[in-house]
Design an enzyme around this catalytic site. Structure first.
Site, short mmCIF file in Angstrom:
data_model
loop_
_atom_site.label_atom_id
_atom_site.label_comp_id
_atom_site.label_asym_id
_atom_site.label_seq_id
_atom_site.Cartn_x
_atom_site.Cartn_y
_atom_site.Cartn_z
N GLY A 44 -2.65 24.28 39.18
CA GLY A 44 -3.23 23.12 38.49
C GLY A 44 -2.25 21.96 38.62
O GLY A 44 -1.17 22.01 38.03
N ALA A 45 -2.61 20.98 39.44
CA ALA A 45 -1.70 19.84 39.66
C ALA A 45 -2.22 18.60 38.94
O ALA A 45 -2.10 17.48 39.43
CB ALA A 45 -1.53 19.59 41.16
N VAL A 48 -0.54 17.87 33.29
CA VAL A 48 0.55 18.75 32.84
C VAL A 48 1.27 19.36 34.05
O VAL A 48 2.50 19.34 34.13
CB VAL A 48 0.04 19.88 31.91
CG1 VAL A 48 1.18 20.83 31.55
CG2 VAL A 48 -0.58 19.30 30.64
N GLY A 49 0.49 19.86 35.02
CA GLY A 49 1.08 20.56 36.16
C GLY A 49 2.00 19.66 36.98
O GLY A 49 3.13 20.04 37.31
N ASP A 73 -3.75 23.26 43.70
CA ASP A 73 -4.95 22.71 43.03
C ASP A 73 -6.12 22.84 43.99
O ASP A 73 -5.94 22.97 45.21
CB ASP A 73 -4.74 21.25 42.64
CG ASP A 73 -5.63 20.82 41.48
OD1 ASP A 73 -5.13 20.65 40.36
OD2 ASP A 73 -6.86 20.66 41.69
N ARG A 122 -19.22 25.04 24.04
CA ARG A 122 -17.89 25.64 23.97
C ARG A 122 -17.82 26.95 24.76
O ARG A 122 -16.85 27.25 25.43
CB ARG A 122 -17.55 25.88 22.49
CG ARG A 122 -16.13 25.66 22.12
CD ARG A 122 -15.97 25.80 20.62
NE ARG A 122 -16.60 27.03 20.17
CZ ARG A 122 -16.05 28.22 20.26
NH1 ARG A 122 -14.84 28.35 20.74
NH2 ARG A 122 -16.68 29.30 19.84
N ASN A 156 -13.29 28.49 32.13
CA ASN A 156 -11.83 28.59 32.15
C ASN A 156 -11.37 30.05 32.25
O ASN A 156 -10.37 30.33 32.92
CB ASN A 156 -11.21 27.88 30.94
CG ASN A 156 -11.14 26.37 31.16
OD1 ASN A 156 -11.28 25.90 32.29
ND2 ASN A 156 -10.94 25.62 30.11
N HIS A 166 -2.55 28.26 18.57
CA HIS A 166 -2.41 26.86 18.97
C HIS A 166 -3.68 26.12 18.56
O HIS A 166 -4.61 25.99 19.33
CB HIS A 166 -2.21 26.79 20.49
CG HIS A 166 -1.95 25.40 20.99
ND1 HIS A 166 -0.98 24.59 20.47
CD2 HIS A 166 -2.53 24.70 21.97
CE1 HIS A 166 -0.98 23.45 21.11
NE2 HIS A 166 -1.92 23.48 22.03
O1 TXD Z 1 0.14 23.46 24.35
C1 TXD Z 1 -0.62 23.70 25.25
N1 TXD Z 1 -0.77 24.94 25.67
C2 TXD Z 1 -1.38 22.63 25.92
C3 TXD Z 1 -2.51 23.01 26.73
C4 TXD Z 1 -0.93 21.30 25.91
C5 TXD Z 1 -1.52 20.35 26.72
C6 TXD Z 1 -2.61 20.68 27.62
N2 TXD Z 1 -3.19 21.96 27.40
C7 TXD Z 1 -4.18 22.45 28.35
O2 TXD Z 1 -3.62 22.55 29.64
C8 TXD Z 1 -5.39 21.57 28.55
O3 TXD Z 1 -6.32 21.74 27.50
C9 TXD Z 1 -5.90 22.11 29.87
O4 TXD Z 1 -6.60 23.34 29.67
C10 TXD Z 1 -4.62 22.43 30.64
C11 TXD Z 1 -4.24 21.36 31.65
O5 TXD Z 1 -4.18 20.10 31.03
P1 TXD Z 1 -4.10 18.77 31.95
O6 TXD Z 1 -4.00 17.62 31.03
O7 TXD Z 1 -3.08 18.95 33.02
O8 TXD Z 1 -5.55 18.80 32.62
P2 TXD Z 1 -6.01 18.13 34.00
O9 TXD Z 1 -5.22 16.89 34.25
O10 TXD Z 1 -7.50 18.05 33.92
O11 TXD Z 1 -5.58 19.20 35.11
C12 TXD Z 1 -6.23 20.39 35.33
C13 TXD Z 1 -6.19 20.64 36.82
C14 TXD Z 1 -7.05 19.66 37.64
O12 TXD Z 1 -6.25 18.97 38.59
C15 TXD Z 1 -8.08 20.57 38.31
O13 TXD Z 1 -8.45 20.12 39.63
C16 TXD Z 1 -7.31 21.87 38.38
O14 TXD Z 1 -6.67 21.96 37.11
N3 TXD Z 1 -8.12 23.05 38.62
C17 TXD Z 1 -7.70 24.07 39.41
N4 TXD Z 1 -6.57 24.24 40.09
C18 TXD Z 1 -6.45 25.40 40.81
N5 TXD Z 1 -7.39 26.36 40.84
C19 TXD Z 1 -8.55 26.23 40.14
N6 TXD Z 1 -9.47 27.19 40.17
C20 TXD Z 1 -8.75 25.03 39.38
N7 TXD Z 1 -9.76 24.57 38.61
C21 TXD Z 1 -9.37 23.37 38.14
#
Ligand code: TXD
Length: 312
Positions: free
Chosen positions: A8-9, A12-13, A33, A89, A96, A176
């Site tokens: 996941g880029a 956060v990633g 990603d 939900r 996910n 959380h």
């Molecule tokens: O405290 C905590 N645990 C958290 C959790 C704090 C902040 C964010 N939290 C959760 O992390 C948030 O609710 C999301 O479930 C994740 C990632 O958050 P982010 O803000 O980085 O979300 P983005 O920017 O939407 O990034 C998710 C990326 C996006 O680029 C998608 O294209 C990619 O995930 N994605 C994938 N990558 C690889 N493989 C698959 N299958 C895939 N599906 C989506």
């Protein structure tokens, strides 16, 4: 030195990859990603910042999950979908859970010795999904939430008292979400519990702001959610593993009787080093603290039961 893969880029990633590259604790960071070109582009941008950060960390990006995770010492899972209009939900949970299960099967096949750090929400539930999909021992599947929630609590305590945040340590346990449990008795300024420094109503106010910390940022940003503090929190966990530091951190782990719970992934204090969790620390809690944790556990259990019904 070791390879860290960040699946996941997104916000956060990619931020995590940048923090890791600047710290230089991993020799290699791979961003994975599904969006074509995006992890490669972000990785190249981050790599081009390395000369200015005194770091030789090799940062690359790929769309190939199996290649990305192969041989990783640590895999951080940040991939997931945000809720879209028309999706309820349970739809989101199903999507996910699918994404996490798929990625974890690749980890099991290609990085069977890795420590997994989960970030994807709902965090406690996705940690359970990861544990099940990898079949790894519970020591190697940790969820990041408590480090972030505690960093927020630390920030608010320091702001309130006008003291250095470096002197503040804090402990936030539980799931959380809204039921997380900030523990003032275990939160200190250089060893002095905040219960000695602040009146009860102020502590309650800071705890409440911590519980709603994620929502406060979502409301300001309008789109998306917090990522700088979450990414840095995940980086602290990665470093604890890579450098075998033995940090005592709140993390989401599978409980097997500790804190009176089992078959539940839940935020408790653990000591983290090479190989993941070394052990769980069981605190002696007051009846009130125990009741709050039990309430939080009940909430998390509902989510885990839902995902069990989806996964079968
Ligand atoms: O405290 C905590 N645990 C958290 C959790 C704090 C902040 C964010 N939290 C959760 O992390 C948030 O609710 C999301 O479930 C994740 C990632 O958050 P982010 O803000 O980085 O979300 P983005 O920017 O939407 O990034 C998710 C990326 C996006 O680029 C998608 O294209 C990619 O995930 N994605 C994938 N990558 C690889 N493989 C698959 N299958 C895939 N599906 C989506």
């Amino acid at each position: 030195m070791a390879k860290v893969t960040v699946v996941g880029a997104g916000n956060v990633g990619a931020t995590l990859a940048h923090v890791l590259a600047m710290r230089g604790t991993a020799s290699e960071v791979v961003l994975v990603d599904v969006v074509e070109g995006m992890p490669q582009g972000k990785a190249l941008d981050i790599r081009e910042s390395a000369p200015l950060g005194d770091s030789d960390c090799r940062v690359t990006g790929t769309n190939d999950l199996e290649e990305g995770v192969a041989g990783a010492a640590v895999v951080v899972m940040t991939a997931g979908l945000a809720r879209k209009p028309g999706m309820d939900r349970m739809d989101l949970l199903r999507k996910n859970a699918d994404i996490v299960s798929g990625a974890m099967r690749a980890v099991k096949a290609k990085a069977p010795g890795a420590v997994v750090i989960m970030v994807t929400n709902p965090l406690d539930v996705m940690t359970f999904v990861a544990l099940r999909a990898t079949g790894f021992p519970r020591e190697r599947v940790l969820g990041m939430a408590g480090v972030l929630d505690s960093a927020r609590f630390r920030t608010f305590i320091a702001m309130e008292l006008g003291v250095s945040v470096v002197d503040v340590s804090a402990m936030v346990l539980g799931g959380h979400g809204d039921t997380m449990v900030p523990l003032p008795r275990f939160s200190t300024v250089n060893g002095v519990p905040i219960t000695e420094l602040l009146p009860a109503d102020a502590i309650e106010r800071l705890g409440d702001r911590t519980r709603k910390g994620g929502g406060e940022i979502v409301a300001l940003l309008k789109t998306g959610s917090a990522f700088y503090a979450p990414a840095t929190s995940a980086a602290q966990m990665v470093d604890a593993v890579l450098a075998d530091r033995g940090h005592l951190l709140p993390a989401c782990v599978a409980l097997e009787g500790e804190y009176g719970e089992r078959d539940l992934c839940f935020g408790v204090p653990v000591i983290v080093g090479a190989g993941g969790m070394r052990r769980i620390v069981e605190l002696r809690l007051t009846d009130q603290e125990k009741a709050m944790l039990r309430k939080s556990a009940t909430e998390v259990r509902k989510g885990i039961d839902e995902v069990k019904s989806i996964l079968g």
